[in-house]
Design a protein around this motif. Structure first.
Motif: not given
Ligand code: AMP
Ligand code: GLY
Length: 423
Positions: A211-221, A228-236, A416-423
């Motif tokens: 999963q990529d994070h395309k926006r420049a700022k935290d919180g996808d702003k 701006m960063g990626t993680f692998s694998p995507s738990p989603f 980056i990858g913070k979303a995985i803590e919600e998965a």
């Protein structure tokens, strides 16, 4: 064998690092390359769009395999230029790279072959597009047809924004000739996943998800960037989703291209969105993702040269792709102000901290070597990747490693990858 890589970003650094591990490879060249790539490859001063010079170089050095990393030369037909001279090259021909090169083409293909994607209309005239906007719901998505450095997509919340968007794409040509045509499509809601694959014209082999994070700022702003960063694998990206995509998206795309007389050999990158109504294709790319490559390749067990040769020879069905049972996170260190205005030319400290540290990598994106010193030379400067037994550990390791590096105006996202803590 002698391998020649075309490109100069973090993606090409990751490719060069992976190629260097192949026992088949004795020598690597890269055009134009960057300071990090020069650790594995002899960098040559030829730009990616100088096809004749690239071909002549490959002939002169008796290159056995050329790997094209970037979208512009692929869409422009660099593979055809190499093949015309009987040279072996990895990547889709021009008539197949159009899968990335024209959004109107890819949308029409998906519609014709019933591959799930957002509802859309294509327009060649601004006037028609403006008229159509009076009939749609908001938000709505505007896309310039052609390549636009990942920036040709506008999400518009109301009629006024959308009208201004159409004018800037089609009349003011904000993205140049990419805006000669445009797509207006339904806004979809869901998590995005990048799934990369190797394709030999008939067979497709899927790599691990990212999963990529395309926006420049935290919180996808902030503005859209190259990533701006990626993680692998995507738990989603669950087993069920994988099965659905294998049934309705992956092979269907390869078969559709073949049926159109546009046999695809190389990488297909599926930009997916996981909606309530199932996975849909947001976009196709005809090459590795950047920075997806920086998390996917360090986890890949196969010899990449063997896989690429199988794509060229049409023998991919004999290959089983294997990935490590761990995770990786890549955090981009950028120049503050990217993707708008930023300064460059500052010395980078701490690169030596990555030497011989198993599971930690620093991939160069925008750097240059000047008088023995490595300087910042772009918006995205470095990609810091770390592996870990799981995503949480990889994330902790990657952020720790970002502290080993210092340069003036260093900027990164902290989520980056913070979303995985919600998965
Ligand atoms: P693309 O270059 O087509 O991947 O678009 C860039 C980004 O715009 C995607 O990664 C999404 O975040 C967003 N995007 C593109 N198309 C849509 C859509 N139909 N609905 C919602 N977001 C979209
Ligand atoms: N990271 C998205 C891309 O390479 O297009």
């Amino acid at each position: 064998m002698k391998v020649f890589i075309v490109g100069s970003g973090g993606r090409e650094h990751a490719i060069a690092w992976k190629v260097a591990q192949s026992e088949k490879v004795d020598k690597i060249y890269c055009a134009p390359g960057n300071a990090g790539i020069s650790e594995y490859a002899e960098c040559v001063n030829i730009q990616a769009m100088e096809f004749e010079k690239l071909v002549n170089f490959a002939k002169e050095k008796e290159i056995d395999l050329t790997i094209i990393g970037m979208d512009d030369p692929l869409v422009g037909g660099v593979v055809d230029a190499f093949e015309k001279e009987g040279l072996r090259v990895f990547g889709p021909r021009k008539n197949a790279a159009i899968l990335e090169g024209s959004k109107a083409f890819s949308k029409d293909l998906m519609k014709k072959y019933q591959i799930p994607t957002a509802a859309y209309q294509t327009f060649e005239e601004a006037e028609e597009a403006l008229k159509y906007l009076n009939t749609v719901n908001f938000p709505i998505v505007l896309k310039a047809d052609g390549l636009a450095l990942g920036k040709g997509v506008l999400i518009c919340n109301n009629l006024e924004e959308a009208k201004n968007g159409v004018k800037s794409i089609m009349l003011d040509k904000q993205f140049g000739a990419a805006g000669n045509q445009m797509v207006i499509e339904e806004f979809l809601v869901g998590r995005e996943v990048s799934v990369l694959s190797f394709v030999d014209g008939n067979t497709i082999k899927i790599m691990t998800s990212a999963q990529d994070h395309k926006r420049a700022k935290d919180g996808d702003k902030g503005f859209n960037t190259g990533g701006m960063g990626t993680f692998s694998p995507s738990p989603f990206y669950t087993k069920e989703i994988d099965e659905f995509c294998k049934k309705y998206i992956y092979q269907a795309t390869v078969d559709a291209m073949k049926a159109e007389g546009r046999s695809f050999q190389g990488i297909i990158f599926f930009g997916l969105i996981l909606t309530e109504k199932g996975p849909k294709v947001l976009e196709y790319n005809a090459r590795f993702g950047d920075p997806e490559a920086q998390v996917v390749l360090p986890r890949m067990k196969n010899d990449i040269i063997e896989v690429m040769e199988a794509c060229i020879d049409g023998t991919l069905d004999n290959i089983e792709l294997e990935f490590e049972d761990n995770a990786a996170v890549c955090v981009i260190l950028a120049s503050d102000g990217y993707p708008e205005h930023y300064e460059k030319g500052f010395p980078i400290d701490g690169l030596e901290n990555f030497k011989e540290k198993e599971g930690y990598y620093v991939f160069h994106a925008g750097t240059k070597l000047a008088e023995e010193k490595i300087l910042t030379n772009g918006g995205r400067v470095l990609g810091v990747t770390a592996k870990g037994k799981d995503l949480k550990t990889a994330r902790k390791n990657a952020y720790q490693a970002t502290e080993w590096i210092d340069f003036k105006n260093k900027y990164m996202r902290t989520d980056i990858g913070k979303a995985i803590e919600e998965a």
